[in-house]
Design a protein around this motif. Structure first.
Motif, PDB file in Angstrom:
ATOM      1  N   VAL A   1       0.998  -1.226   0.100  1.00  0.00           N
ATOM      2  CA  VAL A   1       0.047  -0.021   0.086  1.00  0.00           C
ATOM      3  C   VAL A   1       0.990   1.403  -0.027  1.00  0.00           C
ATOM      4  O   VAL A   1       1.819   1.420   0.821  1.00  0.00           O
ATOM      5  CB  VAL A   1      -0.811  -0.089   1.166  1.00  0.00           C
ATOM      6  CG1 VAL A   1      -1.716   1.496   1.303  1.00  0.00           C
ATOM      7  CG2 VAL A   1      -1.835  -1.287   1.224  1.00  0.00           C
ATOM      8  N   SER A   2       0.521   2.002  -0.871  1.00  0.00           N
ATOM      9  CA  SER A   2       1.398   3.366  -1.029  1.00  0.00           C
ATOM     10  C   SER A   2       0.923   4.324  -0.082  1.00  0.00           C
ATOM     11  O   SER A   2      -0.045   4.171   0.714  1.00  0.00           O
ATOM     12  CB  SER A   2       1.353   3.732  -2.407  1.00  0.00           C
ATOM     13  OG  SER A   2       1.804   3.143  -3.509  1.00  0.00           O
ATOM     14  N   CYS A   3       1.749   5.312   0.335  1.00  0.00           N
ATOM     15  CA  CYS A   3       1.486   6.400   1.168  1.00  0.00           C
ATOM     16  C   CYS A   3       1.889   7.880   0.447  1.00  0.00           C
ATOM     17  O   CYS A   3       2.774   7.873  -0.220  1.00  0.00           O
ATOM     18  CB  CYS A   3       1.846   6.379   2.457  1.00  0.00           C
ATOM     19  SG  CYS A   3       3.697   6.509   2.651  1.00  0.00           S
ATOM     20  N   PRO A   4       1.078   8.914   0.738  1.00  0.00           N
ATOM     21  CA  PRO A   4      -0.242   8.837   1.425  1.00  0.00           C
ATOM     22  C   PRO A   4      -1.326   8.441   0.425  1.00  0.00           C
ATOM     23  O   PRO A   4      -1.482   8.766  -0.640  1.00  0.00           O
ATOM     24  CB  PRO A   4      -0.391  10.571   1.761  1.00  0.00           C
ATOM     25  CG  PRO A   4       0.445  11.135   0.676  1.00  0.00           C
ATOM     26  CD  PRO A   4       1.661  10.242   0.172  1.00  0.00           C
TER      27      PRO A   4
ATOM     28  N   SER B   1      10.977   5.952   2.931  1.00  0.00           N
ATOM     29  CA  SER B   1      11.400   6.833   1.912  1.00  0.00           C
ATOM     30  C   SER B   1      11.022   6.553   0.734  1.00  0.00           C
ATOM     31  O   SER B   1      11.220   7.375  -0.422  1.00  0.00           O
ATOM     32  CB  SER B   1      12.890   6.562   2.037  1.00  0.00           C
ATOM     33  OG  SER B   1      13.225   5.341   1.849  1.00  0.00           O
ATOM     34  N   SER B   2      10.445   5.201   0.318  1.00  0.00           N
ATOM     35  CA  SER B   2      10.111   4.954  -1.148  1.00  0.00           C
ATOM     36  C   SER B   2       8.331   4.932  -0.990  1.00  0.00           C
ATOM     37  O   SER B   2       7.991   4.288  -2.087  1.00  0.00           O
ATOM     38  CB  SER B   2      10.602   3.304  -1.371  1.00  0.00           C
ATOM     39  OG  SER B   2      10.299   2.356  -0.361  1.00  0.00           O
ATOM     40  N   SER B   3       7.862   5.570  -0.097  1.00  0.00           N
ATOM     41  CA  SER B   3       6.375   5.878  -0.076  1.00  0.00           C
ATOM     42  C   SER B   3       5.547   4.583   0.097  1.00  0.00           C
ATOM     43  O   SER B   3       4.588   4.555  -0.618  1.00  0.00           O
ATOM     44  CB  SER B   3       6.164   6.689  -1.324  1.00  0.00           C
ATOM     45  OG  SER B   3       6.459   7.791  -1.485  1.00  0.00           O
ATOM     46  N   ILE B   4       6.031   3.840   0.687  1.00  0.00           N
ATOM     47  CA  ILE B   4       5.316   2.392   1.159  1.00  0.00           C
ATOM     48  C   ILE B   4       4.739   2.857   2.604  1.00  0.00           C
ATOM     49  O   ILE B   4       5.445   3.371   3.400  1.00  0.00           O
ATOM     50  CB  ILE B   4       6.199   1.268   1.205  1.00  0.00           C
ATOM     51  CG1 ILE B   4       6.667   1.146   0.028  1.00  0.00           C
ATOM     52  CG2 ILE B   4       5.401   0.295   1.737  1.00  0.00           C
ATOM     53  CD1 ILE B   4       7.797  -0.072  -0.060  1.00  0.00           C
TER      54      ILE B   4
END
Length: 412
Positions: free
Chosen positions: A123-126, A144-147
Motif C-alpha cells: 500500500v502506498s502513502c499517502p 522513503s520509497s512511499s510505502i
C-alpha cells in the motif's frame, strides 16, 4: 447466498501440532503468560483513548498470552500455508515477511517471501487506506520509497512493524479473497511456544478479517475449542447452519468503536444457586470475551463472592496453597473421585452459560487443583471471559447484529 468456511483448530501442544519437538511450557509459565496478556489488555483499556497509539520501534520480549490455538491459512500466489494464532482481540492480521529487515522470531513455517508471490502488492502513502492505520489505533508512517508503514503493538513486548500490504488470502478452497489487507512484518515479536507465523485478526475494526470478508460471511464467525488433548476444534466463517440451540446475548455498547467484543455479565451462580451479585459490580468494569486469554478474571468483589460460595460447598476437601493468580485451590490426594459444584455465568437477555465441568478446575498436580477463575487487580479493570471456560461451547460472534451466542455440546 450464505457462505461458510471451516478451518481446523490446532492446539499448539496437542497431538496435531506441527512441531513435536516443542516442549510444553510449565503451568507456572502458562499462567504467567496469561497474566501478562490480561495486564496488557487492562493497560490498553485504561488509557484515555479507546484504542491507544503505539511506537514504531520496540525490543524483543515476552508475548502476553499463551496464544494457544492456531489455524492454517494460505497467503500468496502460489499460496504459502502458514499457521497463525487466531485472536478476537487483534484486528490486524500480520505475518512475518522476508527480508526481516529488523527482527524475526523463530517460527515453524518458512517465513513468507512476498517476492515469490505474483499477487503481492504494498500500500502506498499517502493514500486513504494508509490513513486508516492511525484511525484504527496503530502507528502510521511512510517509508522513503512511499510505502505505508504500520506498527501494531499490544504492549511494549509484543508487536509487529512493517509494510501494510495486499495479498491473496486462502481460507478454504471456496474461501479465497484477493487484495486482503495485512501487515507484512519486518520487525516482530510473538513468543507462542508453538512457532506461529503471526496473528489472524478477528477483532472488531476496519482491518479485521471479519470486516474484510463481510460481503461473504456477513460478519459472523464461530469456534469450538479443543476440550482435551486429541479432541477436535474448528473455526467457522459465515452464518450458514448455525446451531439451533444457540442463545444470544447483546454485545455491550460500552465497547463500540473498539476492537473488543463486550458482554454484559449480570450475575454468577455456584452449585445451582445464583449469588445475586449487584449488577453494578460488573457494569463498572465491563466484560469482554477473549479467545487467547486462558482463565476468566472477575472484578474483585465478584470473585470474592464466587470463592466464598465455592469453598462453602467444598468443605470435605482440604485446601492447598494458591497457584498465582489462582487463589482457590484444593488437595485431592487420597481421593479416587471428587464432587465439585457447578459454576454458571449469567448475561444480559436472560442467557445462562453453565461452565462445562472441564472448564472449572485447573490441574497442576493432585495436591494442587485450583478453580480456573481469578480476579482483576482493580474494580475498574475489565473482566475477561477466558477460553478455559469456553470449553464445550460453540461461541458465535455476530458483529453485524451486535450479539454473541453460546451453543452447548457442539465440541469434542
Amino acid at each position: 447466498m450464505n457462505e461458510k468456511s471451516t478451518l481446523a483448530i490446532i492446539d499448539k501442544h496437542g497431538p496435531c501440532s506441527q512441531d513435536k519437538a516443542i516442549e510444553s511450557p510449565s503451568h507456572d509459565e502458562i499462567l504467567r503468560q496469561d497474566q501478562a496478556r490480561a495486564d496488557s489488555i487492562h493497560s490498553m483499556l485504561s488509557r484515555s483513548s479507546n484504542i491507544p497509539k503505539t511506537k514504531l520501534q520496540s525490543k524483543p520480549g515476552i508475548s502476553p498470552g499463551a496464544g494457544k490455538y492456531q489455524v492454517s491459512v494460505g497467503f500468496g500466489s502460489p499460496k504459502t500455508q502458514l499457521s497463525l494464532v487466531f485472536d478476537v482481540v487483534s484486528q490486524l492480521t500480520w505475518i512475518q515477511c522476508q527480508p526481516c529487515a529488523g527482527y524475526c522470531y523463530d517460527q515453524n513455517d518458512p517465513i513468507f517471501d512476498p517476492s515469490k508471490s505474483s499477487s503481492y502488492t504494498y500500500v502506498s502513502c499517502p493514500t486513504g487506506i494508509c490513513n486508516r492505520v492511525s484511525s484504527q489505533g496503530m502507528r502510521q508512517g511512510c517509508s522513503s520509497s512511499s510505502i505505508c508503514l504500520y506498527g501494531d503493538t499490544k504492549s511494549n513486548t509484543t508487536y509487529s512493524i512493517g509494510y501494510l500490504s495486499k495479498e491473496t488470502l486462502t481460507l478454504t478452497s471456496s474461501g479465497v479473497f484477493q487484495g486482503f489487507l495485512f501487515g507484512c512484518g519486518q520487525r516482530n515479536n510473538l513468543i507462542t511456544d508453538g512457532g506461529a507465523a503471526g496473528i489472524l485478526g478477528l477483532g472488531r475494526g476496519w482491518f479485521s478479517l471479519v470486516s474484510q470478508t463481510a460481503n461473504t460471511y456477513h460478519k459472523v464467525f464461530s469456534y469450538c475449542l479443543p476440550s482435551k488433548a486429541g479432541s477436535n476444534g474448528y473455526l467457522n466463517f459465515g452464518d450458514a447452519n448455525l446451531p439451533s440451540s444457540i442463545k444470544f446475548t447483546p454485545m455491550s455498547s460500552s465497547f463500540d468503536g473498539t476492537r473488543y467484543y463486550g458482554l454484559d455479565m449480570v450475575d454468577i451462580g455456584v452449585g445451582g444457586e445464583r449469588l445475586s451479585i449487584d449488577r453494578s459490580v460488573f457494569s463498572n468494569s465491563g466484560t469482554i470475551i477473549d479467545s487467547a486469554s486462558l482463565i476468566t478474571r472477575l472484578p474483585p468483589a465478584a470473585y470474592k463472592r464466587v470463592r466464598q460460595a465455592f469453598l462453602a460447598k467444598m468443605t470435605r476437601y482440604p485446601t492447598a496453597p494458591a497457584m498465582e493468580p489462582l487463589g482457590t485451590c484444593f488437595d485431592f490426594s487420597g481421593y479416587s473421585s471428587v464432587s465439585i459444584p457447578t459454576i454458571t455465568m449469567y448475561f444480559d437477555g436472560g442467557v445462562e452459560m453453565p461452565i462445562d465441568a472441564r472448564g472449572i478446575l485447573y490441574f497442576n498436580k493432585v495436591s494442587q487443583v485450583c478453580v480456573a477463575i481469578s480476579h482483576t487487580e482493580d474494580d475498574n479493570d475489565v473482566a475477561i471471559v477466558g477460553n478455559f471456560q469456553q470449553k464445550g461451547y460453540e461461541i458465535v460472534y455476530d458483529d453485524a447484529n451486535g450479539r454473541i451466542g453460546f451453543a452447548p455440546g457442539r465440541c469434542g
